[in-house]
Design a protein around this motif. Structure first.
Motif, PDB file in Angstrom:
ATOM      1  N   ILE A 108      25.134  32.750   8.877  1.00 44.18           N
ATOM      2  CA  ILE A 108      25.301  31.424   9.038  1.00 44.18           C
ATOM      3  C   ILE A 108      25.000  30.732  10.156  1.00 44.18           C
ATOM      4  N   LYS A 109      24.135  29.977  10.256  1.00 43.39           N
ATOM      5  CA  LYS A 109      23.823  29.174  11.402  1.00 43.39           C
ATOM      6  C   LYS A 109      24.780  27.952  11.787  1.00 43.39           C
ATOM      7  N   GLY A 110      25.407  28.075  12.984  1.00 44.51           N
ATOM      8  CA  GLY A 110      26.109  27.096  13.492  1.00 44.51           C
ATOM      9  C   GLY A 110      25.601  25.622  13.280  1.00 44.51           C
ATOM     10  N   GLU A 111      26.611  24.924  13.015  1.00 46.20           N
ATOM     11  CA  GLU A 111      26.354  23.425  13.041  1.00 46.20           C
ATOM     12  C   GLU A 111      26.583  22.895  14.323  1.00 46.20           C
ATOM     13  N   GLY A 112      25.700  21.909  14.736  1.00 45.94           N
ATOM     14  CA  GLY A 112      25.716  21.122  16.010  1.00 45.94           C
ATOM     15  C   GLY A 112      25.764  21.895  17.181  1.00 45.94           C
ATOM     16  N   GLY A 113      24.897  22.990  17.417  1.00 43.86           N
ATOM     17  CA  GLY A 113      24.904  23.807  18.262  1.00 43.86           C
ATOM     18  C   GLY A 113      25.930  25.019  18.519  1.00 43.86           C
ATOM     19  N   GLY A 114      26.629  25.141  17.548  1.00 43.38           N
ATOM     20  CA  GLY A 114      27.615  26.060  17.442  1.00 43.38           C
ATOM     21  C   GLY A 114      27.041  27.396  17.380  1.00 43.38           C
ATOM     22  N   PRO A 115      27.818  28.605  17.659  1.00 41.26           N
ATOM     23  CA  PRO A 115      27.359  29.779  17.252  1.00 41.26           C
ATOM     24  C   PRO A 115      27.034  30.165  15.806  1.00 41.26           C
ATOM     25  N   ASN A 116      26.111  31.064  15.636  1.00 45.33           N
ATOM     26  CA  ASN A 116      25.595  31.765  14.627  1.00 45.33           C
ATOM     27  C   ASN A 116      26.305  33.051  14.320  1.00 45.33           C
ATOM     28  N   ALA A 117      26.370  33.353  13.280  1.00 49.60           N
ATOM     29  CA  ALA A 117      27.370  34.771  12.665  1.00 49.60           C
ATOM     30  C   ALA A 117      26.737  35.128  11.460  1.00 49.60           C
ATOM     31  N   VAL A 118      27.075  36.364  11.512  1.00 44.83           N
ATOM     32  CA  VAL A 118      27.174  37.039  10.234  1.00 44.83           C
ATOM     33  C   VAL A 118      28.365  37.505   9.727  1.00 44.83           C
ATOM     34  N   VAL A 119      28.603  37.025   8.389  1.00 48.71           N
ATOM     35  CA  VAL A 119      29.737  37.070   7.863  1.00 48.71           C
ATOM     36  C   VAL A 119      29.586  38.092   6.819  1.00 48.71           C
TER      37      VAL A 119
ATOM     38  N   ALA B 162      33.486  39.108  10.576  1.00 53.51           N
ATOM     39  CA  ALA B 162      32.422  38.216  11.130  1.00 53.51           C
ATOM     40  C   ALA B 162      31.842  38.630  12.631  1.00 53.51           C
ATOM     41  N   LEU B 163      30.940  38.391  12.926  1.00 53.05           N
ATOM     42  CA  LEU B 163      30.312  38.860  14.242  1.00 53.05           C
ATOM     43  C   LEU B 163      29.165  37.763  14.620  1.00 53.05           C
ATOM     44  N   ALA B 164      29.555  37.236  15.989  1.00 50.94           N
ATOM     45  CA  ALA B 164      28.489  36.301  16.459  1.00 50.94           C
ATOM     46  C   ALA B 164      27.218  37.081  16.706  1.00 50.94           C
TER      47      ALA B 164
END
Length: 88
Positions: free
Chosen positions: A33-44, A57-59
């Motif tokens: 999952i790519k973070g919106e608005g520059g937020g962190p990306n994560a694997v869920v 979940a993990l960033a």
């Protein structure tokens, strides 16, 4: 004569999804999952074979998709990913 159509699965803009098994043989889904608005990306992580397992979940920042990640790496990330719970 009926026409055959070729259907392709839609590509997820987030980076896709991948199914793998953990060390105990449970089946998990890993979605990037790519973070919106520059937020962190994560694997869920979601357990497919045992619904009573908590999601995790993990960033992580991936240069490609979760499909490019080795299964051993996914298992290692799963083992350190914190469980998802309700916020209180």
């Amino acid at each position: 004569m009926p026409r055959q159509s070729i259907r392709t699965a839609p590509r997820r803009p987030s980076g896709g999804e991948r199914v793998f098994t953990d060390a105990l043989g449970r089946t998990w889904s890993a979605a990037y999952i790519k973070g919106e608005g520059g937020g962190p990306n994560a694997v869920v992580f979601t357990c497919v074979s045992e619904v009573r397992q908590s999601g995790r979940a993990l960033a992580v920042d991936l240069p490609g998709s979760v499909g490019d990640v080795e299964e051993d790496t996914l298992r290692a990330w799963l083992s350190v990913a914190p469980r998802l719970g309700t916020l209180t």
